[in-house]
Design a protein around this motif. Structure first.
Motif, PDB file in Angstrom:
ATOM      1  N   ASP A  24     -21.513  16.862  69.837  1.00  0.00           N
ATOM      2  CA  ASP A  24     -21.489  18.327  69.783  1.00  0.00           C
ATOM      3  C   ASP A  24     -22.165  18.947  71.005  1.00  0.00           C
ATOM      4  N   PHE A  25     -23.109  18.206  71.607  1.00  0.00           N
ATOM      5  CA  PHE A  25     -23.859  18.726  72.744  1.00  0.00           C
ATOM      6  C   PHE A  25     -23.463  18.012  74.038  1.00  0.00           C
ATOM      7  N   ARG A  81     -24.114  14.618  66.506  1.00  0.00           N
ATOM      8  CA  ARG A  81     -24.894  15.681  67.150  1.00  0.00           C
ATOM      9  C   ARG A  81     -24.803  15.585  68.667  1.00  0.00           C
ATOM     10  N   ARG A  82     -24.874  14.367  69.208  1.00  0.00           N
ATOM     11  CA  ARG A  82     -24.771  14.181  70.655  1.00  0.00           C
ATOM     12  C   ARG A  82     -23.380  14.600  71.144  1.00  0.00           C
ATOM     13  N   ALA A  98     -29.806  17.323  71.728  1.00  0.00           N
ATOM     14  CA  ALA A  98     -29.917  18.762  71.468  1.00  0.00           C
ATOM     15  C   ALA A  98     -31.380  19.103  71.325  1.00  0.00           C
ATOM     16  N   LYS A 137     -25.513  14.745  75.215  1.00  0.00           N
ATOM     17  CA  LYS A 137     -26.938  14.897  75.480  1.00  0.00           C
ATOM     18  C   LYS A 137     -27.678  15.251  74.203  1.00  0.00           C
TER      19      LYS A 137
END
Length: 124
Positions: A117-118, A114-115, A123, A121
């Motif tokens: 993907d962002f 997830r980090r 999300a 940082k």
């Protein structure tokens, strides 16, 4: 990924630390109070947070601050998952104690993906 362990039971904290390190993550802590956790928040990507901390504070209140003010992703690890309650939108997961290595590794892997993907940082 930098994983902060926020847990007031030493044996559990050491177990979480071992699991995270064996999965290739850098660990911060363990810490057991809100003050300690906030002091290390700037160095953390994700926090494994218990609901009951040694200073009598709520891990849920800490989580809100970690998420909103510091951009730290939060995964609850608790013996009382039903007490996580409302208002903790943004927590990535709630893991019940007793937990398995696989469950912790899976949650950390999801947080790391997830980090990425962002752009590194949280999300929010």
């Amino acid at each position: 990924m930098r994983v902060m362990i926020v847990e007031d039971e030493n044996i559990i904290a050491l177990e979480l630390e071992r699991i995270a390190q064996e999965a290739g993550h850098q660990t911060i802590g363990p810490v057991s109070t809100v003050e300690q956790a906030l002091a290390h928040a700037h160095r953390s990507d994700v926090a494994l947070v218990d609901l009951n901390l040694s200073d009598g504070a709520s891990g849920a209140q800490l989580a809100r601050r970690l998420i909103d003010r510091h951009g730290v992703d939060v995964i609850f690890v608790t013996g009382s998952p039903e007490n996580v309650g409302h208002g903790i939108d943004g927590a990535l997961d709630v893991i019940s104690k007793p937990f398995t290595d696989e469950r912790i590794v899976s949650a950390l892997s999801q947080a790391e993906a997830r980090r990425k993907d962002f752009g590194g940082k949280a999300a929010v």
